[in-house]
Design a protein around this motif. Structure first.
Motif, PDB file in Angstrom:
ATOM      1  N   GLN A   1       0.843  -1.196   0.000  1.00  0.00           N
ATOM      2  CA  GLN A   1       0.000   0.000   0.000  1.00  0.00           C
ATOM      3  C   GLN A   1       0.875   1.241   0.000  1.00  0.00           C
ATOM      4  OE1 GLN A   1      -2.907   0.304   3.084  1.00  0.00           O
ATOM      5  NE2 GLN A   1      -3.554  -1.810   2.901  1.00  0.00           N
ATOM      6  N   ASP A   2       0.325   2.311  -0.499  1.00  0.00           N
ATOM      7  CA  ASP A   2       0.988   3.601  -0.432  1.00  0.00           C
ATOM      8  C   ASP A   2       1.014   4.044   1.026  1.00  0.00           C
ATOM      9  OD1 ASP A   2       1.833   6.218  -1.855  1.00  0.00           O
ATOM     10  OD2 ASP A   2       0.218   6.830  -0.495  1.00  0.00           O
TER      11      ASP A   2
ATOM     12  N   GLU B   1      -1.396   6.977   1.868  1.00  0.00           N
ATOM     13  CA  GLU B   1      -2.793   6.525   1.855  1.00  0.00           C
ATOM     14  C   GLU B   1      -3.099   5.692   3.095  1.00  0.00           C
ATOM     15  OE1 GLU B   1      -5.508   3.626  -0.934  1.00  0.00           O
ATOM     16  OE2 GLU B   1      -3.950   4.815  -1.897  1.00  0.00           O
TER      17      GLU B   1
ATOM     18  N   HIS C   1       5.656  13.264   3.960  1.00  0.00           N
ATOM     19  CA  HIS C   1       5.602  12.241   2.917  1.00  0.00           C
ATOM     20  C   HIS C   1       6.490  12.716   1.781  1.00  0.00           C
ATOM     21  CE1 HIS C   1       3.640  10.697  -0.842  1.00  0.00           C
ATOM     22  NE2 HIS C   1       3.927   9.590  -0.220  1.00  0.00           N
TER      23      HIS C   1
END
Length: 179
Positions: free
Chosen positions: A60-61, A64, A169
């Motif tokens: 997964q990111d 996110e 991020h």
């Protein structure tokens, strides 16, 4: 919550409360002398949009996942005295300003964020990356709502409120649609 929720996952009964699993995981990581923790119960209690347990084998990111994680924790706490804890710790506010070069009208739009996405391509430091975030951008042929003309505007983002804990991020990957 004194009544634990229980569910079956892979034919095993487990505590399905995300907050309990998070507490269990952090307690283990803080006080155990073991070198590893198996987060299978946490993963089973962390549900996707279809209410299925998270599959740790699917990548997964990170941004996110973090945003989804904060939303889930907020949802678990919404009927408690701790309902604003995520907001108080992790939420900051950006201000997007649009300045008309003709009539000088300034329009501000505020947005909450859990993390800042910063460029790493062609920047040498965190300071330079933050500078690219706040540098103004010129946009031509923009319809100004005040002077009702197509004008050149200046658009910039600033940090209106920093959170107590800032997550950054780093934008490390770029999509090249040709390759």
């Amino acid at each position: 919550d004194s009544n634990p929720q229980t569910s079956f996952f892979n034919n095993n009964l487990y505590d399905d409360n995300l907050l309990h699993q998070l507490q269990k995981m952090y307690t283990f990581l803080t006080y155990s002398e073991k070198e590893a923790y198996n987060p299978k119960d946490f993963c089973a209690s962390f549900k996707d949009f279809d209410n299925a347990p998270m599959n740790p084998m699917i990548q997964q990111d990170s941004q996110e996942f973090f945003n989804n994680f904060c939303d889930k924790i907020e949802n678990c706490l919404k009927n408690t005295k701790y309902k604003y804890i995520i907001d108080n710790i992790f939420t900051g506010k950006t201000c997007s300003s649009v300045i008309c070069q003709k009539c000088k009208t300034v329009s501000n739009k505020f947005e909450d964020f859990y993390n800042l996405t910063l460029e790493v391509k062609n920047v040498g430091s965190l300071y330079e990356s933050l500078q690219t975030l706040i540098n103004p951008e010129r946009i031509e042929e923009f319809k100004c709502e005040v002077c009702k003309k197509n004008v050149t505007i200046s658009k910039r983002t600033s940090l209106a409120k920093l959170p107590n804990v800032l997550f950054v991020h780093l934008k490390r990957f770029y999509m090249n649609y040709e390759s």
